[in-house]
Design an enzyme around this catalytic site. Sequence first.
Site, mmCIF file in Angstrom:
data_model
loop_
_atom_site.group_PDB
_atom_site.id
_atom_site.type_symbol
_atom_site.label_atom_id
_atom_site.label_comp_id
_atom_site.label_asym_id
_atom_site.label_seq_id
_atom_site.Cartn_x
_atom_site.Cartn_y
_atom_site.Cartn_z
ATOM 1 N N HIS A 104 -9.565 1.388 5.062
ATOM 2 C CA HIS A 104 -8.275 1.558 5.820
ATOM 3 C C HIS A 104 -8.354 2.166 6.863
ATOM 4 O O HIS A 104 -9.228 3.604 6.984
ATOM 5 C CB HIS A 104 -7.146 2.045 4.881
ATOM 6 C CG HIS A 104 -5.910 1.942 5.091
ATOM 7 N ND1 HIS A 104 -5.266 2.995 6.369
ATOM 8 C CD2 HIS A 104 -4.954 1.099 5.033
ATOM 9 C CE1 HIS A 104 -4.022 2.672 6.382
ATOM 10 N NE2 HIS A 104 -3.691 1.450 6.023
ATOM 11 N N GLY A 113 2.891 2.598 10.835
ATOM 12 C CA GLY A 113 3.778 3.722 10.514
ATOM 13 C C GLY A 113 4.609 3.987 11.788
ATOM 14 O O GLY A 113 5.089 5.190 11.872
ATOM 15 N N GLY A 121 3.075 -0.920 4.285
ATOM 16 C CA GLY A 121 3.004 0.335 3.899
ATOM 17 C C GLY A 121 4.347 0.716 3.381
ATOM 18 O O GLY A 121 4.973 0.781 2.302
ATOM 19 N N GLY A 122 5.105 1.240 4.509
ATOM 20 C CA GLY A 122 6.611 2.120 4.355
ATOM 21 C C GLY A 122 7.428 1.260 3.687
ATOM 22 O O GLY A 122 7.996 1.406 2.419
ATOM 23 N N SER A 156 3.649 -1.771 10.149
ATOM 24 C CA SER A 156 5.342 -1.975 10.448
ATOM 25 C C SER A 156 5.907 -3.172 9.935
ATOM 26 O O SER A 156 6.911 -3.541 10.644
ATOM 27 C CB SER A 156 5.514 -1.284 11.679
ATOM 28 O OG SER A 156 5.141 -0.290 11.960
ATOM 29 N N GLU A 189 -4.958 -4.450 10.793
ATOM 30 C CA GLU A 189 -4.162 -3.605 11.071
ATOM 31 C C GLU A 189 -4.449 -2.707 12.359
ATOM 32 O O GLU A 189 -5.276 -1.846 12.457
ATOM 33 C CB GLU A 189 -4.121 -2.574 9.823
ATOM 34 C CG GLU A 189 -3.843 -3.085 8.570
ATOM 35 C CD GLU A 189 -3.353 -2.142 7.221
ATOM 36 O OE1 GLU A 189 -2.214 -2.543 7.024
ATOM 37 O OE2 GLU A 189 -3.987 -1.170 7.315
ATOM 38 N N ASN A 218 0.855 -1.213 -0.168
ATOM 39 C CA ASN A 218 -0.094 0.131 0.017
ATOM 40 C C ASN A 218 0.832 1.252 -0.114
ATOM 41 O O ASN A 218 1.371 1.636 1.167
ATOM 42 C CB ASN A 218 -0.950 -0.071 1.322
ATOM 43 C CG ASN A 218 -1.909 1.389 1.408
ATOM 44 O OD1 ASN A 218 -1.881 2.025 0.538
ATOM 45 N ND2 ASN A 218 -2.404 1.358 2.708
ATOM 46 N N TRP A 219 0.904 1.652 -1.225
ATOM 47 C CA TRP A 219 2.010 3.004 -1.337
ATOM 48 C C TRP A 219 1.468 4.336 -0.625
ATOM 49 O O TRP A 219 1.852 5.251 -0.390
ATOM 50 C CB TRP A 219 2.369 3.348 -2.651
ATOM 51 C CG TRP A 219 2.973 1.953 -3.393
ATOM 52 C CD1 TRP A 219 3.283 1.049 -2.902
ATOM 53 C CD2 TRP A 219 3.235 2.270 -4.905
ATOM 54 N NE1 TRP A 219 3.932 0.232 -3.813
ATOM 55 C CE2 TRP A 219 3.941 0.900 -4.991
ATOM 56 C CE3 TRP A 219 3.243 3.041 -5.875
ATOM 57 C CZ2 TRP A 219 4.444 0.428 -6.490
ATOM 58 C CZ3 TRP A 219 3.795 2.597 -7.119
ATOM 59 C CH2 TRP A 219 4.506 1.351 -7.311
ATOM 60 N N LYS A 220 -0.146 4.249 -0.352
ATOM 61 C CA LYS A 220 -0.293 5.506 0.272
ATOM 62 C C LYS A 220 -0.287 6.688 -0.526
ATOM 63 O O LYS A 220 -0.320 6.392 -1.719
ATOM 64 C CB LYS A 220 -0.059 5.620 1.698
ATOM 65 C CG LYS A 220 -0.423 4.595 2.800
ATOM 66 C CD LYS A 220 0.227 4.532 4.052
ATOM 67 C CE LYS A 220 -0.344 3.253 4.653
ATOM 68 N NZ LYS A 220 0.028 3.405 6.096
ATOM 69 N N GLU A 279 -6.769 4.874 8.079
ATOM 70 C CA GLU A 279 -6.451 6.383 7.692
ATOM 71 C C GLU A 279 -7.470 6.981 7.138
ATOM 72 O O GLU A 279 -7.855 8.142 7.080
ATOM 73 C CB GLU A 279 -5.139 6.249 6.704
ATOM 74 C CG GLU A 279 -3.828 6.088 7.558
ATOM 75 C CD GLU A 279 -2.796 5.623 6.742
ATOM 76 O OE1 GLU A 279 -2.773 5.762 5.639
ATOM 77 O OE2 GLU A 279 -1.843 5.027 7.410
#
Length: 258
Positions: free
Chosen positions: A100, A178, A239-240, A218, A172, A10-12, A102
């Site tokens: 998600h 993150g 993500g990251g 993470s 999640e 997930n590149w956000k 976010e």
Amino acid sequence: MARKPLMSGNWKMNLNHYEAIQLVQKLSYALSKDDVEAVDISIHPPFTDLRSVQTVLESENIPISLGAQNCHAEEKGAFTGEISPLMLEKLYVTYVICGHSERRQMFGETNAEVNAKVKAIFKANMIPIMACGETLEQREAGQMEAHIVEQVTEGLAGVKADQVASMVIAYEPIWAIGTGVTATAEDAQEVCALVRATIGELYDSSTAESVRIQYGGSVKPSSAPELMSQPDIDGALIGGASLSAEDFAGCIQYRLAQ
Ligand code: 13P
């Protein structure tokens, strides 16, 4: 029944379409034939990158599925700034993340909206990755279990058993996203098992055995092997670490370290 793992990036809101193309190419060089046979892989770039990424995946025959990070529940209409599931399907998108944390926290998405998106994604012949997860306050107050059961139950309301069997749920924990803090493999396993048991209650055991459950928060090449060795964890939503070809490939190659 063996569930094929799904490792999703997930590149956000990161990477423009030039950077996206570079990352996809680097990733394809970093992955072996064994990697792409052993696991399913999806990448979820921002909407503005989808067409470019799809062209590269198709023209270079890269066996990675295209994913989106969100969509609207309606097919078309006066929804300024929104993207229809039909538009994604036309771009050969396979997986769409919905719910998600976010989006729930920053854009106020409710379980009812997530539920409408799950149905709309299926209607457009794509596969939802429905996310759920608790805050640290909920966990510390002993409310994690009730919260997860509620998100899963309301998010799946009216969704048919055969659809649920084919979809993906991502657990999640918000406190692990993150932050560099990964849930322990035991904590992640406990909640993924709870998600599966909830689906068993709502549907039946064969649906529960088929649904794929990802852990996200993470995830790194160093934590992926232990997480992926858990019986109810069938993949990761990353993500990251998915913004680096090396790190994302490292996560995908978790089995080399097991
Ligand atoms: P991080 O891997 O950066 O913690 O993000 C997890 C996530 O939210 C994936 O959807």
